[in-house]
Enzyme design. Sequence first.
Site, short mmCIF file in Angstrom:
data_model
loop_
_atom_site.label_atom_id
_atom_site.label_comp_id
_atom_site.label_asym_id
_atom_site.label_seq_id
_atom_site.Cartn_x
_atom_site.Cartn_y
_atom_site.Cartn_z
N LYS A 156 5.55 1.99 -3.42
CA LYS A 156 5.65 3.64 -3.61
C LYS A 156 5.62 3.09 -4.54
O LYS A 156 6.59 2.16 -5.40
CB LYS A 156 6.61 4.43 -2.91
CG LYS A 156 5.87 6.47 -2.73
CD LYS A 156 5.11 6.40 -1.79
CE LYS A 156 4.30 7.19 -2.31
NZ LYS A 156 3.79 8.11 -0.72
N LYS B 246 0.90 -1.18 0.07
CA LYS B 246 -0.34 -0.01 -0.21
C LYS B 246 1.18 1.42 0.22
O LYS B 246 1.90 1.42 1.11
CB LYS B 246 -1.03 0.20 1.62
CG LYS B 246 -1.97 0.86 1.58
CD LYS B 246 -3.00 0.87 1.58
CE LYS B 246 -4.08 2.37 0.90
NZ LYS B 246 -3.91 2.41 -1.21
N ASP C 75 -0.46 10.71 -4.78
CA ASP C 75 0.30 11.67 -3.96
C ASP C 75 0.67 13.01 -5.00
O ASP C 75 0.15 13.44 -5.67
CB ASP C 75 2.48 10.54 -4.00
CG ASP C 75 2.70 11.43 -3.00
OD1 ASP C 75 3.14 11.39 -1.75
OD2 ASP C 75 4.09 11.49 -4.14
N LYS D 290 5.68 3.85 8.19
CA LYS D 290 4.43 4.36 8.97
C LYS D 290 2.81 3.79 8.52
O LYS D 290 2.11 3.66 9.26
CB LYS D 290 3.47 5.49 7.53
CG LYS D 290 3.31 6.49 7.78
CD LYS D 290 2.99 7.44 6.08
CE LYS D 290 4.16 7.60 5.50
NZ LYS D 290 3.68 8.73 4.48
P1 NDP Z 1 0.79 17.75 -4.51
O1 NDP Z 1 1.03 17.63 -4.98
O2 NDP Z 1 -0.81 18.08 -4.05
O3 NDP Z 1 1.07 19.44 -3.17
C1 NDP Z 1 2.76 19.45 -3.22
C2 NDP Z 1 2.82 20.88 -2.66
O4 NDP Z 1 4.32 21.05 -2.29
C3 NDP Z 1 2.55 21.36 -4.01
O5 NDP Z 1 1.86 23.26 -3.65
C4 NDP Z 1 3.35 22.18 -5.41
O6 NDP Z 1 3.71 23.52 -5.81
C5 NDP Z 1 5.06 21.99 -3.46
N1 NDP Z 1 6.32 21.72 -4.01
C6 NDP Z 1 6.40 20.80 -4.78
N2 NDP Z 1 7.71 20.12 -4.94
C7 NDP Z 1 8.16 21.21 -4.42
C8 NDP Z 1 9.75 21.80 -4.67
N3 NDP Z 1 10.32 21.38 -4.81
N4 NDP Z 1 9.93 23.45 -3.36
C9 NDP Z 1 8.20 23.93 -3.88
N5 NDP Z 1 7.44 23.42 -3.14
C10 NDP Z 1 7.37 22.13 -3.82
O7 NDP Z 1 1.04 16.72 -3.04
P2 NDP Z 1 0.66 16.73 -1.58
O8 NDP Z 1 0.39 17.73 -0.51
O9 NDP Z 1 -0.31 15.30 -1.58
O10 NDP Z 1 2.03 16.29 -1.07
C11 NDP Z 1 3.14 16.99 -0.26
C12 NDP Z 1 4.73 15.42 0.45
O11 NDP Z 1 2.75 14.90 1.54
C13 NDP Z 1 5.02 15.21 -0.39
O12 NDP Z 1 5.58 14.71 0.50
C14 NDP Z 1 4.03 13.87 0.08
O13 NDP Z 1 4.66 12.57 -0.26
C15 NDP Z 1 3.66 13.68 1.37
N6 NDP Z 1 2.51 12.45 1.35
C16 NDP Z 1 1.35 13.19 0.72
C17 NDP Z 1 0.11 12.23 1.13
C18 NDP Z 1 -1.47 12.69 0.66
O14 NDP Z 1 -2.01 11.72 1.19
N7 NDP Z 1 -1.47 13.12 0.12
C19 NDP Z 1 -0.01 11.23 2.38
C20 NDP Z 1 0.97 11.06 3.73
C21 NDP Z 1 2.31 12.54 2.31
P3 NDP Z 1 3.31 23.20 -6.83
O15 NDP Z 1 1.75 23.46 -7.01
O16 NDP Z 1 4.10 24.57 -7.12
O17 NDP Z 1 4.12 22.62 -7.66
#
Ligand code: NDP
Length: 449
Positions: free
Chosen positions: A129, A93, A169, A117
């Site tokens: 993943k 998962k 993700d 986790k």
């Molecule tokens: P999204 O794609 O929805 O959002 C990512 C956010 O981070 C956006 O605002 C993006 O900006 C910004 N971002 C991405 N890359 C960079 C960078 N290099 N520098 C600065 N800002 C950046 O992803 P999620 O919210 O789903 O995921 C965010 C994190 O949380 C990841 O590490 C993911 O693995 C982790 N995570 C997510 C889960 C989920 O349920 N979604 C569960 C557990 C962990 P922009 O729009 O400009 O690209």
Amino acid sequence: MFTSKLDLNDFMSGLVKRNPYEPDFHQAVEEVAESVIPFINQHPEYIQERVLERMTEPDRIVAFRVCWEDDDGHIRVNRGYRVQFNNAIGPYKGGLRFSPSLTLDTLKFLGFEQTFKNSLTTLPLGAAKGGSDFNPKGKSDREVMRFCQSFMTELHKHIGAHRDIPAGDIGVGGREISYMYGQYKRLENEFQGVLTGKGLEFGGSLIRKEATGYGNVFFTEELLREHNLELAGMRCVVSGTGNVALYTAQKLMALGARVIALSDSSGSIYLPEGMNAEQLYWMIDLKENRRGRIAEFAEHFGCVFNEQVSVWQYPCQAAFACATQNELDLDDAKTLIKNGCKVVAEGANMPATLKASHALRGAGVLFAPAKAANAGGVAVSGLEMTQNSMHLSWSVEELETRLHSIMRKIHSQCVEHGHVEGGPVDYVRGANIAGFKKVANAMLAYGVV
Ligand code: NDP
């Protein structure tokens, strides 16, 4: 018999030799090894059965070509992956990430983290993943659809409701999950819970979208309570404006905290008085429906937007790192410490570098590691699987109560294994040891497989 004690440096140099040029994977393993090796050395059965060596080697890695046609009729070629890391305690998962900078290194670090986790959630979930170097930004809906269909045409051979259940993700939200699920259903001719994060009309769960952010805040609330502090009234900065960041901000505001800064990959915004409800809903609409940039928010509401300044520069009491890996480095940690920050919570996976995490914890800042703080997303995915297999849907209240209870149980496990006499709880050690024990004991029970 192989029972001599494990040494961190020897273990890491062996791992680096076996996995060259994979710095993110090395970093994720080192963070775990620092905590679990002293624990393993008190339990010779883990040394003898080489459990940590086996846990750092994925069960299998699948890599494949993904061809699709863009709107101009050009053929595009991307690469797809699924890293099935460990299924000792349940089916594989973990999310799928679509990002042009995605490498196998990133997926190995994410799959390894997911092992711990998922174990912490108390649910029967193994770890995986996957994803692709495809960039959904700037693509039309039809292009995204054709890519997702091609990606699933290969991936479907390796997943299944009892084998491997991917989710979203970075770069993979409701739209992408829907296209992939449609293709899976067409290929397999079966309606089953093989992906989570689905639409509500076809087996999705209420609050899955909000779960990671809400869980992040529930965990932080518990952690602060444990140390006689509370979120209400705290000035908070949140990095990112994606799925995790937006719903972290929403729950923070609901609990009376002030969200004073947010960001995306182009810069940060600063709202000294704190964001209000109207601004939050505008931001959610901008990011989820209009796929806009944070600068548009600044222009609309006339607030500060800065391309060069990260959210860590704004004085705060609580910092939520919710964007991406290694976004908070040692200098940022020093700034947070200097400004009197009390707690840092990792909503994203491995957003703090090892040096930053050491500095923050060394300075007595409470530090909520990703594998505990952001486990709410996969936990509600687990609840989506349960609802799918029981053919029913739980209400928002029921799900939020279950999520809250899971986050409390994760917190208790961290306290149990991370308790430090006379000091703040070491949540990194607590989460790593608690996550390790359950998976390691299952692996011992299976014998050498
Ligand atoms: P999204 O794609 O929805 O959002 C990512 C956010 O981070 C956006 O605002 C993006 O900006 C910004 N971002 C991405 N890359 C960079 C960078 N290099 N520098 C600065 N800002 C950046 O992803 P999620 O919210 O789903 O995921 C965010 C994190 O949380 C990841 O590490 C993911 O693995 C982790 N995570 C997510 C889960 C989920 O349920 N979604 C569960 C557990 C962990 P922009 O729009 O400009 O690209």
